[in-house]
Design an enzyme around this catalytic site. Structure first.
Site, short mmCIF file in Angstrom:
data_model
loop_
_atom_site.label_atom_id
_atom_site.label_comp_id
_atom_site.label_asym_id
_atom_site.label_seq_id
_atom_site.Cartn_x
_atom_site.Cartn_y
_atom_site.Cartn_z
N CYS A 163 0.84 -1.21 0.00
CA CYS A 163 0.00 0.00 0.00
C CYS A 163 0.87 1.26 0.00
O CYS A 163 1.52 1.57 1.00
CB CYS A 163 -0.91 -0.05 1.23
N CYS B 250 0.06 3.77 2.68
CA CYS B 250 0.53 3.26 3.98
C CYS B 250 2.01 3.55 4.16
O CYS B 250 2.45 3.97 5.24
CB CYS B 250 0.30 1.76 4.09
#
Length: 117
Positions: free
Chosen positions: A32, A35
């Site tokens: 991600c 993230c």
């Protein structure tokens, strides 16, 4: 000792729900990009607030049980817990100042007060 440590399905209850004080959980995954962009923000926030909050990370790919229990469908998701109860939730990446603003209420909030969003 690292500023942000990892938790797993096996350690979540002890390290988050049964923990003394406020715990912020960063639900994330290695693939991600948002993230990964949030990782230094979370680290800086943890370092700046070390005496008021414990910050942990939970990899959603490796810990599906906890992720499913808390309905994590979008990452990054940050959830704050106090006394086993969720008291704040933030979905998506944001800069440190915005993170601090969103969590300001729970950093000083007593356990008896209700959730914020």
């Amino acid at each position: 000792m690292p500023t942000v440590r990892s938790v797993t399905d096996a350690t979540f209850v002890d390290q988050v729900l049964l923990a003394d004080g406020l715990v912020l959980v960063d639900f994330w995954a290695a693939w991600c990009k948002p993230c990964r962009a949030m990782a230094p923000v979370v680290e800086q926030f943890a370092a700046a607030n070390r005496s008021r909050i414990t910050v942990v990370k939970l990899n959603v790919d490796e810990n599906r049980e906890t992720s499913e229990t808390y309905g994590i469908t979008t990452i990054p998701t940050l959830r704050a817990f106090r006394g086993g109860r969720e008291v704040a939730s933030i979905v998506g990446a944001l800069p440190r100042k915005a993170l601090e603003t969103r969590l300001r209420g729970v950093l000083g909030r007593g356990a008896a007060q209700g959730p914020i969003d």
